[in-house]
Scaffold this motif. Sequence first.
Motif, PDB file in Angstrom:
ATOM      1  N   GLY A   1       0.791  -1.208   0.000  1.00 52.26           N
ATOM      2  CA  GLY A   1       0.000   0.000   0.000  1.00 52.26           C
ATOM      3  C   GLY A   1       0.825   1.260   0.000  1.00 52.26           C
ATOM      4  O   GLY A   1       2.062   1.239  -0.116  1.00 52.26           O
ATOM      5  N   GLU A   2       0.114   2.373   0.139  1.00 52.21           N
ATOM      6  CA  GLU A   2       0.722   3.698   0.117  1.00 52.21           C
ATOM      7  C   GLU A   2       1.328   4.001   1.492  1.00 52.21           C
ATOM      8  O   GLU A   2       0.662   3.912   2.518  1.00 52.21           O
ATOM      9  N   ILE A   3       2.605   4.341   1.476  1.00 58.38           N
ATOM     10  CA  ILE A   3       3.267   4.708   2.729  1.00 58.38           C
ATOM     11  C   ILE A   3       3.462   6.216   2.853  1.00 58.38           C
ATOM     12  O   ILE A   3       3.743   6.725   3.934  1.00 58.38           O
ATOM     13  N   ALA A   4       3.344   6.937   1.729  1.00 54.03           N
ATOM     14  CA  ALA A   4       3.407   8.396   1.683  1.00 54.03           C
ATOM     15  C   ALA A   4       2.943   8.785   0.284  1.00 54.03           C
ATOM     16  O   ALA A   4       2.905   7.948  -0.617  1.00 54.03           O
ATOM     17  N   PRO A   5       2.575  10.060   0.072  1.00 55.55           N
ATOM     18  CA  PRO A   5       2.197  10.467  -1.278  1.00 55.55           C
ATOM     19  C   PRO A   5       3.301  10.139  -2.288  1.00 55.55           C
ATOM     20  O   PRO A   5       4.469  10.462  -2.085  1.00 55.55           O
TER      21      PRO A   5
END
Length: 871
Positions: free
Chosen positions: A531-535
Amino acid sequence: MCLAIGAALAMPAFAQDAPDGAPATEADGQRRTAELDAITVRGEYIPEPMATTAAVSSFVTREDFERTGDSDAAAALTRVSGLSVVGEKYVYVRGLGERYSSALFNGSPLPSPEPLQRVVPLDLFPAEALSGVTVQKTYSVRYPGEFGGGVIDLQGLTVPDAPFFKLSAGFGGNSVTTRSPGLTHYGSNRDWTGYDTGRRDLPDEIIYSRQPVTSAHYSREWLAAFGSALNNPNLYLLQEKRRIDPDLKLGASGGTAFDVGDDLRLGVIGVVSFDNDWRTRTGKQQDGVFTGAGADVYNDYDFATTRMNARVNGLFGLGLESENHSVAWNTLYVHDTVKESRSRAGYNFNVGVDIREDGTLWLERQLINNQLAGKSSFGEYGDLRLGWRLGYSKARRTTPYETSVRYAKVDGTWVHGSANNALRFGAVDDEVASGGLDLDWRLPTERELTLSAGVSYSDNDRAAVLRTFRFETLGGALPTFNQYQRVDYLFSDYNFQNGLLTLNEITPNNNGESAYDGTLTNKAAYLQLEGEIAPAWRATVGLRYEDATQAVHPLDIFSGERVGGIFAAEPLRNDYLLPAATITWNFADNQQLRFGASKTIARPQFRELAPQQYTDPDNDRLFFGNPFLVDSELTNFDLRYEWFFDAGEYFTAGLFHKTIDKPVEAVVGDFGGNQLFQGFLNAPEATLYGVELEFKKYFDPELRWLDGGRLYVATNYTWSSSEVNAAESDTVIPPGFNGVPQAARSFVADGSRMQGQSEHIANLQFGIENEAAELQATLIANYVSERISVRGRGGQPDYMEDPGATLDFVLRKGLSQAGWGWDRFKPSLSFSARNILNRSHEEYQERDGARIDLYTYKPGISWDVSLTLAF
């Protein structure tokens, strides 16, 4: 958050049904659109396969198959960055041998019909039966832990979007074969189909015998009678065929889909094809030793071989799908036969005179793969997804009536000696039963995260047997008159019935050298978070657990009991925790950077562990296994930059590094009396690192002759370097030393390259596309630098192979506008020319300007023309 991040996070549900990097379906794309309503879109030119995988991957699509005109998966993969194909069927990823690559079909493992490989030869898979191929070069825990260079996942055709039906027919040839003289043997009038009439079957009396067929167990009269019955001159009498036939290709494919309910669609697809081609090879075979004065050639032969290859392929698919659920049945059938007639003549050091060896071979391979798979999604946006698969595959390889007859030259005439002949009957059966379950849950968190878990099971069983017979004289040497007889007269019923000849079985039965069974049972489970860990940042972290038992049991060929002794090594029982992590940074529009790290393994193959002897028909080399091999363990690092600057256009650059503990290397041994064989050992350690570059660009020049078409250039280049490390204190267990450790440097030079690794691999495609004119023309160049094919004996140079540069040309032209009244059939014509530069195959040893040509020949220039009609 970019499109690449969002799409990849929404996608991972069915990694085994649509593995990392596999093209997604239109329905999947629609669901993702709903999930990405609040996401900032970045990366409009990143193609879906690249956008939806966190791994370093390469893809071969249906469009690629059509552009390059490749007939099978092996040929198509020669165009992929970092890949080279050995023997036209085994894929080396980043210079690592085929033992470091695994092949899957729709996510399920496959058996191999080859006694010398556990990995299935990829030339068995026709392009017509495939929707694409994914080559994943960084490891993800959804895949099996046997991952060195990469995993190759072949995707079969699925439910068609629209009904179609195609017929194709073609012919072709080869510059050194077609309409030129060649060798053959009769066999039967159905040989051209690749299916034997039963003429080559081993009689029941031998199949069910529980003792060797020798004078110690059977009467003289029985042996003579049975030898007469076993004798079949059509299967070993070489004949000259004045003009070798052209190649023939026939094919048909079709599919349709039906609405069978309000929300249910049934699809059916079928593919069938038949190919028959002939190839003649003439060249040189030598072996010898290097001394301070140069090279002493022990055996020096000129050879001629003609092969007929007949292949039947079939694919049947049945699918049922609704908006949230689907189930599919897929059956693949491949039947591939090689009929070979060969002769070689020259000086033999052991015999001390010129000799001639004639031989025939009928090699029949068959693969049947069945798979049932399904997937389901639950929740409004498919927050919970379930995928499952069941597979059963069976491969079989038979070599009935593999014959060899030796003659010696006496006073300028070829003379047959007593017992200088052999009849071999071999069979290998390989089965794989497998299953898997994958569950993906999109977590109810602010950041988009997907938790995945899965289990899998596979059971691979192999049984191999080889029996060898000989026609011998009862009274010692052949009478002078019989020595000069043609072989079919010499091995005649008359000579058996009148007491000149008898049958004798020379199958070795000590140490189980002629039969074995092998098993590999693997139970696995994995857990992964993606998944997304930061933009603009995405990460995938996973852990896979594997518990496997691998064993090869030598058998008494007559009783079927397992044989003890030194070759009955303990099974390899190991369990592993295999971590993998990948980080993707989409730092600019249409640009991203990937980093991956993982630990993986590579297990020895059955043929590498088995003490059974095999002769490779490609090079007449004797193989012998080593039951003291162990697993190899790998640590992998990858870094790759990707820039997609327009639709279908990109530039990528990557770095990779691998450390391999106890890699398996092929080495040459000596049975004594200068009889060489190829075996295997675990080298102490090796490292491999390199650079990969890939580029594709379209051009729209305003040229009148293009008439709205466009040009394109696609190229890739891989530079890699490897080093085998062997300290003075390191030891290895080489074949032929009965399990006693030896100094490693006596067999593997410290700092030498890994076996099979090429420093340079380059591919270039230059093409023209014109949709309005239904035209596609592509010039394809490949270059692979020299590599070590086998390590030489202690103190001797390694066996080197130099694939060199090849050039192919492929043309596809639609004929709908030709005005012949065929418009409704949508006719198209294709033409291809292969190896235009007429590059030779070269395997050799070399030192200080002296050279031994181990196996060299010119394969010639091949071409084919085919016509396709679509309804």
